[in-house]
Design an enzyme around this catalytic site. Structure first.
Site, short mmCIF file in Angstrom:
data_model
loop_
_atom_site.label_atom_id
_atom_site.label_comp_id
_atom_site.label_asym_id
_atom_site.label_seq_id
_atom_site.Cartn_x
_atom_site.Cartn_y
_atom_site.Cartn_z
N ASP A 82 93.56 21.56 58.51
CA ASP A 82 92.57 22.14 57.61
C ASP A 82 91.62 23.04 58.40
OD1 ASP A 82 93.73 21.05 55.41
OD2 ASP A 82 91.96 19.97 54.73
N HIS A 199 89.99 9.54 51.19
CA HIS A 199 91.38 9.45 50.77
C HIS A 199 91.99 8.08 51.02
CE1 HIS A 199 90.82 13.86 51.35
NE2 HIS A 199 91.49 13.89 50.22
N HIS A 225 91.85 15.15 57.81
CA HIS A 225 91.93 14.98 56.36
C HIS A 225 90.70 14.30 55.79
CE1 HIS A 225 93.84 15.32 52.55
NE2 HIS A 225 94.08 14.04 52.39
N ASP A 226 90.40 13.07 56.19
CA ASP A 226 89.13 12.47 55.79
C ASP A 226 88.05 13.00 56.72
OD1 ASP A 226 89.64 11.01 53.53
OD2 ASP A 226 90.20 9.18 54.59
#
Length: 307
Positions: A82, A199, A225-226
């Protein structure tokens, strides 16, 4: 060179001479040998979920990364994915590349190779016999990302069917892990295997990827991600689960109370992680946006042969 992949994986500057993905398909991937220090040691930083034009404390985190990177004399930087919000880059001339990367990570210590997790195929970087790092694309394992159910559009051109694609990923990963003779084995993906963040655990990875990591004695699984920092230990194996997804916008207070088995550390603010390796010891350190140490962990291995 600029590397084009799909949403939020769009571009990352790598000082490499081979193309990782091109057009509607994927180019052949190969091992890359990364040099280590003269004393047989290696150090690097891990950062994820960062590309926001310096906002949400991205610039402040970058400043502290530069300081820690200089102190440790890091060999490279790993991004857990990301890289550019919200939808990657539109092309090679998108100004967000400069605004979210080149003009942010300006410290001299960060002018090293940057390696990014969650590319369309996994590929290992062979770092002599000390450590081998394997990147695996975790996105297609999660059905809602493959079918674009979360409100974002992912570019799956060249991937006709999710099932054979993920099966091939696992096959390639298994072969690479089985053939590895590295002292330390590290697998990097974007999505968490274990997390109490927004998540939570990724059941698809627990069911399909984790068994391979245990079978082939992987030491660390690292992810983003988290938007937090986390450390979990596995009760059934030596593997450590390390989340470094706090490069910019953090999700304060977004914590799941269930399934905390093995939790060693959790922080819901911005920060990053450092890794130091030598023939007998690994050291993991998490830092906050001010460069303060939040959590330390280390482990040792017996020396059976020289590296």
């Amino acid at each position: 060179m600029a590397v084009l992949c799909r949403r939020n994986m769009a571009y990352l500057y790598l000082v490499l001479s081979f193309l990782l993905c091109s057009g509607f398909g994927f180019a052949e991937l190969e091992k890359f040998e990364q040099s280590i220090n003269g004393d047989g040691s290696l150090s690097f930083l891990v950062i994820g979920d960062w590309g926001r034009r310096g906002e949400f404390n991205q610039s402040e985190v970058a400043l502290q990364m530069g300081s820690v990177g200089e102190k440790l004399g890091i060999n490279f930087v790993v991004s857990t994915g990301d890289n550019f919000y919200d939808d990657g880059l539109s092309g090679e001339d998108d100004p967000a590349f400069e605004e979210s990367f080149s003009k942010i990570y300006t410290a001299q210590s960060l002018q090293k190779q940057w390696y990014s997790g969650n590319f369309p195929l996994h590929y290992p970087y062979l770092i002599t016999k000390l450590a081998e790092i394997f990147f695996i694309d975790t996105t297609p394992f999660v059905k809602m990302y493959f079918t674009n159910e979360e409100g974002h559009t992912y570019d799956w051109r060249g991937v006709k069917s999710r099932k054979p694609y993920t099966a091939n990923l696992l096959k390639d990963l298994e072969v690479a892990l089985r053939e590895s003779s590295a002292k330390w084995k590290i697998v990097i993906g974007h999505h968490a295997i274990r997390s109490i963040g927004h998540h939570g655990d990724t059941e698809e990875l627990i069911n399909r990827v984790l068994p391979l990591l245990k079978t082939y004695n992987v030491d660390f699984y690292m992810n983003g991600h988290d938007h937090c920092l986390e450390h979990f230990s596995d009760k059934e194996s030596p593997i450590q689960f390390l989340t470094s997804g706090a490069g910019s916008k953090a999700w304060r207070g977004d914590v799941k109370e269930k399934n905390r088995d093995g939790l060693q550390f959790f922080y819901d603010g911005q920060g990053f992680m450092s890794v130091e390796l030598n023939r007998s010891e690994a050291k993991i350190v998490f830092y906050d946006v001010f460069g303060e140490v939040l959590h330390k962990w280390s482990t040792k291995k017996e020396l059976h042969s020289s590296i």
